[in-house]
Design a protein around this motif. Structure first.
Motif, PDB file in Angstrom:
ATOM      1  N   ARG A 177       0.827  -1.205   0.000  1.00  0.00           N
ATOM      2  CA  ARG A 177       0.000   0.000   0.000  1.00  0.00           C
ATOM      3  C   ARG A 177       0.857   1.248   0.000  1.00  0.00           C
ATOM      4  NH1 ARG A 177      -5.236  -0.403   3.173  1.00  0.00           N
ATOM      5  NH2 ARG A 177      -5.921  -2.496   2.768  1.00  0.00           N
ATOM      6  N   GLN A 178       1.971   1.179   0.737  1.00  0.00           N
ATOM      7  CA  GLN A 178       2.821   2.350   0.766  1.00  0.00           C
ATOM      8  C   GLN A 178       3.415   2.585  -0.623  1.00  0.00           C
ATOM      9  OE1 GLN A 178       2.328   4.703   2.392  1.00  0.00           O
ATOM     10  NE2 GLN A 178       3.389   4.667   4.336  1.00  0.00           N
ATOM     11  N   ARG A 179       3.685   1.513  -1.358  1.00  0.00           N
ATOM     12  CA  ARG A 179       4.139   1.672  -2.743  1.00  0.00           C
ATOM     13  C   ARG A 179       3.061   2.342  -3.587  1.00  0.00           C
ATOM     14  NH1 ARG A 179       8.541  -2.127  -4.027  1.00  0.00           N
ATOM     15  NH2 ARG A 179       8.994  -3.173  -2.084  1.00  0.00           N
ATOM     16  N   ILE A 180       1.806   1.943  -3.337  1.00  0.00           N
ATOM     17  CA  ILE A 180       0.704   2.551  -4.091  1.00  0.00           C
ATOM     18  C   ILE A 180       0.655   4.049  -3.784  1.00  0.00           C
ATOM     19  CG2 ILE A 180      -1.801   2.573  -4.387  1.00  0.00           C
ATOM     20  CD1 ILE A 180      -1.723  -0.427  -3.482  1.00  0.00           C
ATOM     21  N   ALA A 181       0.808   4.379  -2.492  1.00  0.00           N
ATOM     22  CA  ALA A 181       0.780   5.790  -2.105  1.00  0.00           C
ATOM     23  C   ALA A 181       1.923   6.548  -2.779  1.00  0.00           C
ATOM     24  CB  ALA A 181       0.874   5.918  -0.588  1.00  0.00           C
ATOM     25  N   ILE A 182       3.063   5.896  -2.901  1.00  0.00           N
ATOM     26  CA  ILE A 182       4.191   6.557  -3.567  1.00  0.00           C
ATOM     27  C   ILE A 182       3.867   6.760  -5.048  1.00  0.00           C
ATOM     28  CG2 ILE A 182       6.609   6.297  -4.236  1.00  0.00           C
ATOM     29  CD1 ILE A 182       7.035   4.789  -1.585  1.00  0.00           C
ATOM     30  N   ALA A 183       3.259   5.750  -5.662  1.00  0.00           N
ATOM     31  CA  ALA A 183       2.893   5.882  -7.075  1.00  0.00           C
ATOM     32  C   ALA A 183       1.931   7.046  -7.259  1.00  0.00           C
ATOM     33  CB  ALA A 183       2.263   4.582  -7.570  1.00  0.00           C
ATOM     34  N   ARG A 184       0.970   7.176  -6.340  1.00  0.00           N
ATOM     35  CA  ARG A 184       0.042   8.300  -6.460  1.00  0.00           C
ATOM     36  C   ARG A 184       0.787   9.623  -6.337  1.00  0.00           C
ATOM     37  NH1 ARG A 184      -4.445   8.681  -2.036  1.00  0.00           N
ATOM     38  NH2 ARG A 184      -2.612   8.818  -0.720  1.00  0.00           N
ATOM     39  N   ALA A 185       1.724   9.681  -5.388  1.00  0.00           N
ATOM     40  CA  ALA A 185       2.464  10.922  -5.189  1.00  0.00           C
ATOM     41  C   ALA A 185       3.285  11.266  -6.429  1.00  0.00           C
ATOM     42  CB  ALA A 185       3.372  10.797  -3.972  1.00  0.00           C
ATOM     43  N   LEU A 186       3.760  10.252  -7.135  1.00  0.00           N
ATOM     44  CA  LEU A 186       4.640  10.520  -8.271  1.00  0.00           C
ATOM     45  C   LEU A 186       3.880  10.723  -9.572  1.00  0.00           C
ATOM     46  CD1 LEU A 186       7.560   8.033  -7.561  1.00  0.00           C
ATOM     47  CD2 LEU A 186       7.351  10.450  -6.969  1.00  0.00           C
ATOM     48  N   SER A 187       2.561  10.514  -9.545  1.00  0.00           N
ATOM     49  CA  SER A 187       1.825  10.501 -10.811  1.00  0.00           C
ATOM     50  C   SER A 187       1.902  11.837 -11.536  1.00  0.00           C
ATOM     51  CB  SER A 187       0.373  10.106 -10.567  1.00  0.00           C
ATOM     52  OG  SER A 187      -0.223  10.993  -9.656  1.00  0.00           O
ATOM     53  N   LEU A 188       2.073  12.934 -10.812  1.00  0.00           N
ATOM     54  CA  LEU A 188       2.108  14.225 -11.485  1.00  0.00           C
ATOM     55  C   LEU A 188       3.542  14.696 -11.745  1.00  0.00           C
ATOM     56  CD1 LEU A 188      -0.758  15.953  -9.486  1.00  0.00           C
ATOM     57  CD2 LEU A 188      -0.865  15.058 -11.807  1.00  0.00           C
ATOM     58  N   SER A 189       4.492  13.794 -11.644  1.00  0.00           N
ATOM     59  CA  SER A 189       5.908  14.131 -11.815  1.00  0.00           C
ATOM     60  C   SER A 189       6.313  15.343 -10.975  1.00  0.00           C
ATOM     61  CB  SER A 189       6.228  14.426 -13.284  1.00  0.00           C
ATOM     62  OG  SER A 189       5.721  13.435 -14.087  1.00  0.00           O
ATOM     63  N   PRO A 190       6.198  15.213  -9.668  1.00  0.00           N
ATOM     64  CA  PRO A 190       6.490  16.355  -8.803  1.00  0.00           C
ATOM     65  C   PRO A 190       7.983  16.591  -8.664  1.00  0.00           C
ATOM     66  CG  PRO A 190       6.070  14.437  -7.472  1.00  0.00           C
ATOM     67  CD  PRO A 190       5.880  13.999  -8.892  1.00  0.00           C
ATOM     68  N   LYS A 191       8.326  17.760  -8.112  1.00  0.00           N
ATOM     69  CA  LYS A 191       9.721  18.056  -7.806  1.00  0.00           C
ATOM     70  C   LYS A 191      10.042  17.652  -6.360  1.00  0.00           C
ATOM     71  CE  LYS A 191      10.945  20.649 -11.476  1.00  0.00           C
ATOM     72  NZ  LYS A 191      10.430  19.633 -12.410  1.00  0.00           N
ATOM     73  N   VAL A 192       9.051  17.886  -5.498  1.00  0.00           N
ATOM     74  CA  VAL A 192       9.286  17.689  -4.068  1.00  0.00           C
ATOM     75  C   VAL A 192       8.277  16.679  -3.524  1.00  0.00           C
ATOM     76  CG1 VAL A 192       9.328  18.823  -1.811  1.00  0.00           C
ATOM     77  CG2 VAL A 192      10.058  20.068  -3.849  1.00  0.00           C
ATOM     78  N   VAL A 193       8.745  15.757  -2.714  1.00  0.00           N
ATOM     79  CA  VAL A 193       7.830  14.839  -2.047  1.00  0.00           C
ATOM     80  C   VAL A 193       8.032  14.989  -0.543  1.00  0.00           C
ATOM     81  CG1 VAL A 193       7.213  12.437  -1.640  1.00  0.00           C
ATOM     82  CG2 VAL A 193       7.775  13.196  -3.944  1.00  0.00           C
ATOM     83  N   ILE A 194       6.928  15.218   0.162  1.00  0.00           N
ATOM     84  CA  ILE A 194       6.981  15.285   1.615  1.00  0.00           C
ATOM     85  C   ILE A 194       6.500  13.940   2.134  1.00  0.00           C
ATOM     86  CG2 ILE A 194       6.089  16.429   3.671  1.00  0.00           C
ATOM     87  CD1 ILE A 194       5.670  18.918   1.978  1.00  0.00           C
ATOM     88  N   ALA A 195       7.359  13.219   2.817  1.00  0.00           N
ATOM     89  CA  ALA A 195       6.989  11.906   3.334  1.00  0.00           C
ATOM     90  C   ALA A 195       6.837  12.035   4.842  1.00  0.00           C
ATOM     91  CB  ALA A 195       8.054  10.882   2.984  1.00  0.00           C
ATOM     92  N   ASP A 196       5.588  12.053   5.300  1.00  0.00           N
ATOM     93  CA  ASP A 196       5.339  12.240   6.736  1.00  0.00           C
ATOM     94  C   ASP A 196       5.304  10.880   7.422  1.00  0.00           C
ATOM     95  OD1 ASP A 196       4.703  13.031   9.238  1.00  0.00           O
ATOM     96  OD2 ASP A 196       2.766  13.916   8.746  1.00  0.00           O
TER      97      ASP A 196
END
Ligand code: ADP
Ligand code: ADP
Ligand code: MG
Ligand code: MG
Lengths: 362, 353, 383
Positions: A177-196
């Motif tokens: 599930r955490q991988r899925i959450a990461i995939a969602r976070a990356l779907s818009l090709s972001p520059k910054v990811v905040i991992a809380d």
């Protein structure tokens, strides 16, 4: 676009600069919601997040890590202060001044991963819908076909089987599930990811998988991480720089190795000492066991908030709030601490390190 | 050697305990299963260990491996759909040995042992306390259930116990309710309650999992001190190998209801044998200067309703031997004095033929 | 094979084993259905309810007689015995009855009904009988079952105080009694979601006002409140209007609990990370409400509603029983039971209490179905 003229400049390498960030929550009681106090969840926090680095925010629960990250992404509006964000060479924008529509655009580049992989995915949506949601909302795909392809690509990126995209989250374990959450976070090709606390709820073996995945993705995609965590060993492994928070303030910030081996704030020293080490040889080491508990941000002691638990505290600490000042050498990378005696104290960091014990087989 | 035989192995030296003494608690091939609509969960499936008076034993493993169910089986406080379907739990209760596995769960024997001889502390202190009684009342009541003392004596003992666990003002704290206390103080009050009858064995189920590192450090220090002081044996259940290394003498590593490796902490941490133990230790980043490496265990923990055959770890094992590991449960094999591993890399293959 | 591929392979292999394929791609409603079907008592109860409602819908056809046609000669006649064996001991495949012969007790002058064993009146399916208009539309005189002789009367569950067929009247009564629960609950549902949603979504002053109103309503004891309200109903209102007035009265209290649940869920869900994540994804308010919030508690609300229906059925029955609800000529279970108030009736004609049985059965059935739904409604608690 909201300009950021005059609110402080950004350092060359910074992609996000947090300037004098403040978030207070009112304490209300009774029927009429009378305000009787204020929780200083985040109190004058400053730092730069440099492009391509991993900056960790560590500290015990309630010290304001989540609130800080929410204020950066404007999930909560800060009480005061500025969050400057810049893409490439363009002019810095102040996220705190943005309207909804502008923010929506900016948030494509700053994404978030949550701690609990069970509550961060909508159980009523399939992987395709969950990961595709940001793409649909931002109208980044033309057809259902393109959406499927993009989601499949994202699933491969986080090492999940694309053929599972029609499944619901309940079919996956915590780590998946955490991988899925990461995939969602990356779907818009972001520059910054905040991992809380993105790995805090995972079992060690799975936690290690996710830590490595995050590192690989950073190398592959050039991401910048704000890595919020409370486990010092994990932070040591994952972060380039570390900011230690206590009661809403940053008390020390510096390069990971430097901060761990040569801490300059007594709280950092105590945290390092308290972290349990999976090595029975260090069982009888001298530990610093802090008395009492974390300061209550709704009722802070005067002076340095850490002084009631500090074994080096003196009178000055009870009166004066220490500023976060440079304590590193002239030429070296920046290392700052908020302690009146930062330059005088001899504090212990992680030590020599027993040699890797050889792992022979019987 | 099979798991059952392994149970009868002779006592090898345990650093913390008295090597010559008989075990205080001896768990033999314990099997505890859950019966639910979705199927049978073999939560604990053949676990054996001994603990001697005054020893600190760690039980470690990832979530769902059966640590809590093992402790609930010992105290017979399993959820209603859980049953001990096999094995023995022999408790040396002074003059005689009782098998806790076959006693009535709410019969006389267990009621006398629970709380008095074997006490337990939990992750969430509030579960130990009733919100409507003061801390003192509950400790005094526990003392008076198990000991024939006057109210005043019990009260004195309660104050003394609160003082020992480091409550700042025992005489006042005794009148307080748990919800008035901070998290760390609640933990201490819980320890005081559990120790109020001077149990011979304290079972601590993840007592530090929900607390911050500084509070965890306080708690570990408290357990160390109080153990040195009162000399009870402790079973420390945790998923945190750091905590195991800091506190315990011996450790048992579990995976999916099975015991995979078992030995002194030094043996298990410095000379880990089972691929799972090695994998676990390699997954934890070390707090050492310089660059640290970690190496995760691949794959995911299988669902409890679809357990692999043979060695439960074979689906994730980097040293999986095709045609062997998935056949049968590997037996426990001694790889050193008091150090046992359940893995075909170290023997037991003959029995397959 | 690269390391990544092997990791992916391991992940899927393990995931494959976790459960069979069906469950993996099952949507929320499928999971709910599977779990509900495992709840035997709930399934049986659901079947009972479906039958009850079908009967209520097709009351004119299923009931053997017209509920208002009375036969003075059969006043308070007891239920017939359905027989297969005639007095000569011959077996008949087709069940039959002996018609009643009414005599008077020579001492008390009470009516005594004795079966006339010389006459055999066989039962039949799709028999001709009283004319009716199904739903006021389709004219017919065919009934599902009855006596083949249209002139004779089958007393399945006895006759009432003026000689109307009780079984027929119970079936017509089901129409009102069973639908009043549904309509009342629909009303509560609407009000509950509206006010609960407003309260939870807007918060602040609106929330406070709505909450205080809810608290005041809930502070009043339910039955006296209903009684007070229904006393105000003019007794000369037509049946339909009274019906709706009663529905509104019954839902005055019902909606408050739904509103509380909706509000609570709104608040709780807004805290859920997946809702926060959707907000950060840029999802608008409507998208969040309809894609994230409502689906998350709809199943739960439906379960709650099912559990609320019995209360409404009981409420109607109780009000009508004490004469404050529907009045004759309307037919509901409560109205029927009103006839059974006299002690004399209880002693001599206990079958007049039979509507109670139907009230009890339907209430139990709703409770079991509601329990089953509630247990199944959150399929993610266990998996
Ligand atoms: N919405 C809120 N209202 C009031 N107080 C809050 C709210 N959110 C957080 N706080 C308080 O602010 C402080 C910091 O919280 P948080 O940022 O969640 O800490 P962390 O993430 O470091 O554990 C805590 O004392 C917490 O109780
Ligand atoms: N009441 C229960 N019903 C069914 N399965 C249960 C129940 N309690 C625990 N289990 C299962 O037993 C296994 C071991 O659980 P537990 O001992 O709690 O693990 P842990 O090692 O994390 O303490 C898990 O697979 C869990 O799902
Ligand atoms: Mg947090
Ligand atoms: Mg547990």
């Amino acid at each position: 676009m909201s300009g950021a003229g005059g609110v402080g400049q950004m350092e060359d390498r910074a992609i996000i600069s947090v300037r004098n960030l403040v978030k207070y929550f009112p304490i209300e009681t009774g029927f009429l919601r009378r305000q009787v106090g204020v929780v200083k969840a985040v109190d004058d926090v400053n730092f730069d997040l440099n492009e391509g680095e991993t900056l960790a925010l560590v500290g015990e629960s309630g010290c304001g890590k989540t609130t800080t990250s929410h204020c950066i992404i404007q999930a909560q509006r800060p009480t005061a202060g500025h969050v400057l964000f810049r893409i490439g060479d363009s002019a810095p924008m102040d996220l705190t001044q943005m309207e909804k529509a502008e923010l929506k655009a900016a948030r494509r580049n700053i994404r978030m991963i949550y701690q609990d992989p069970y509550s961060s995915l909508n159980p009523r949506m399939t992987l395709l819908q969950i990961i595709g949601e940001p793409l649909v909302i931002h109208k980044m795909v033309e057809s259902q076909e393109a959406l499927r392809n993009k989601v499949a690509e994202l699933l491969r990126l986080v090492r999940l089987d694309p053929s599972t995209m029609n499944r619901y989250p309940h079919a996956f374990s915590g780590g998946q599930r955490q991988r899925i959450a990461i995939a969602r976070a990356l779907s818009l090709s972001p520059k910054v990811v905040i991992a809380d606390e993105a790995v805090s709820a995972l079992d060690v073996s799975v936690q290690a998988q996710i830590l490595n995945l995050l590192k690989e993705l950073q190398n592959q995609l050039g991401l910048t991480y704000l890595f919020v965590a409370h486990n010092l060993a994990v932070v040591k492994y994952e972060a380039d720089r570390v900011a230690v928070m206590y009661a809403g303030k940053i008390v020390e910030i510096g390069e990971t190795e430097e901060l761990y081996t040569n801490p300059r704030h007594p709280y950092t020293e105590a945290l390092i000492s308290a972290a349990p080490n999976p090595d029975p040889d260090t069982k009888n080491r001298a530990r610093i066991v802090l008395a009492g508990e974390v300061a209550d941000p709704g009722n802070l002691p005067p002076g340095c908030a850490f002084h009631p638990r500090c074994r080096y505290a003196e009178d000055r600490c009870r009166r004066e709030i220490p500023q976060l000042v440079e304590v590193g050498g002239e030429e070296g990378p920046s290392h700052r601490a908020a302690c009146h005696f930062a330059s005088e104290l001899e504090l212990a960091g992680i030590s020599g390190g027993a040699e890797e014990p050889e792992r022979e087989r019987a | 050697m099979t798991a059952q035989q392994a149970g009868e192995r002779d006592a090898t030296s345990a650093p913390g305990g008295d090597a010559a003494a008989d075990p205080l608690l001896s768990v033999r091939n314990l099997q505890t299963h859950f019966f639910s609509r979705e199927g049978v969960v073999k939560a604990v499936d053949g676990v054996s260990f001994d603990i001697k008076p005054g020893e600190i034993l760690g039980i470690a493993g990832e979530s769902g491996c059966g640590k809590s169910v093992t402790s609930q089986s010992i105290l017979r406080i399993l959820p209603r759909n859980g049953k001990i379907v096999g094995g023995e739990i022999l408790f040396n209760n002074g003059d005689r040995t009782v098998d806790l596995a076959t006693e009535e769960a709410d019969g006389r024997v267990l009621r006398d042992i629970r709380g008095k001889e074997i006490a337990m502390i939990f992750q969430e202190p509030m579960t130990s306390f009733s919100p409507v009684h003061t801390i003192g009342d509950q400790i005094i009541e526990t003392i008076r259930i198990h000991q024939d003392v006057s109210k005043e004596e019990a009260r004195d003992q309660a104050v003394e116990m609160l003082r020992r666990v480091g409550m700042p003002n025992p005489v006042r704290n005794i009148e307080e309710y748990t919800f008035n206390l901070s998290g760390g103080m609640r933990q201490r009050a819980m320890v005081a309650l559990s120790l109020s009858c001077r149990p011979k064995l304290l079972i601590a189920d993840e007592p530090t999992t929900a607390v911050d590192v500084t509070i965890q450090a306080q708690m570990l220090e408290l357990l160390r001190d109080i153990q040195a002081d009162l000399g009870m044996a402790i079973i420390m259940i945790t998923h945190d190998l750091g905590v195991i290394a800091e506190l315990t003498d011996r450790v048992m590593i579990m995976y999916l209801g099975k015991e995979v490796e078992h030995g002194t902490v030094e043996d298990v941490f410095h000379r880990p044998q089972h691929p799972y133990t090695r994998g676990l230790l390699a997954s934890i980043p070390k707090m050492e200067p310089g660059r640290v490496e970690i190496e995760p265990i691949e794959g995911v923990v299988p669902s409890p309703y679809a357990m692999p055959t043979g060695c439960k770890f074979h689906t994730r094992c980097p040293e999986y031997i095709a045609g062997v590991c998935e056949k049968r449960d590997p037996p426990l094999t001694a790889v050193g004095p008091g150090h046992e591993v359940s893995c075909y890399l170290y023997g037991g293959r003959e029995e397959l033929e | 094979m690269t390391e990544a591929e092997s990791a992916a392979r391991l992940e899927t292999a393990a995931a494959e084993e976790q459960a069979d394929q069906r469950v993996l791609v099952a949507s929320q409603w499928q999971l709910i259905r599977w779990r509900f079907l495992q709840h035997k008592l709930a399934v049986v109860s659901l079947a009972v309810l479906v039958i009850f409602y079908l009967v209520a819908i097709f009351a004119e056809f299923v009931a053997p007689y017209d509920p208002y046609i009375f036969r003075e000669d059969l006043t308070l006649a007891p239920p017939h015995k359905i027989r297969f064996i005639d007095p000569e001991g011959r077996f008949h495949l087709r069940p039959f009855i002996h018609p009643f012969e009414k005599t008077l007790d020579s001492v008390t002058y009470a009516a005594i009904f004795v079966e006339d064993e010389t006459v055999l009146q066989p039962l039949g399916l799709f028999v001709k009988g009283d004319e009716y208009k199904l739903w006021g539309l389709i004219e017919s005189d065919i009934h599902l079952f009855g006596l083949q002789d249209p002139e004779a009367r089958l007393s399945l569950l006895g006759q009432d105080t003026v000689g109307r067929d009780l079984f027929t009247r119970i079936i017509y009564g089901a129409r009102i009694s069973l639908t009043i629960g549904l309509v009342g609950v629909a009303m509560s549902f609407f009000l509950g979601i509206l006010f609960g949603g407003l309260s939870g979504y807007l918060g602040g002053t609106v929330d406070m006002v709505i909450q205080r109103v809810i608290e005041s309503l809930r502070a009043l004891p339910t039955l006296p409140l209903w009684m007070a309200l229904s006393i105000a109903l003019p007794s000369d209102w037509p049946v339909v209007r009274t019906y709706f007035a009663i529905v509104i009265i019954l839902s005055t209290v019902g909606w408050t609990s739904i509103a509380r649940v909706v509000r609570g869920r709104f608040f709780a869900l807004r805290e859920e990370d997946f809702v926060g994540a959707a907000e950060l994804d840029g999802a608008g308010n409507l998208r969040i409400i309809f894609r994230y919030l409502l689906p998350s508690f709809m199943s739960y609300i439906i379960a709650r509603l099912t559990l609320a229906i019995p209360q409404m059925i009981l409420g109607e029955t109780a009000l009508s029983f004490i004469g404050l609800g529907l009045q004759a000529p309307a037919i509901s279970w409560g109205v029927l039971l009103k006839d059974a108030q006299a002690i004399r009736v209880l002693a001599l004609s206990p079958w007049l209490l039979l509507p109670t049985l139907f009230v009890v059965v339907s209430i139990l059935a709703f409770n079991f179905v509601g329990d089953g739904l509630r247990d199944a409604s959150d399929p993610y608690t266990h998996v």
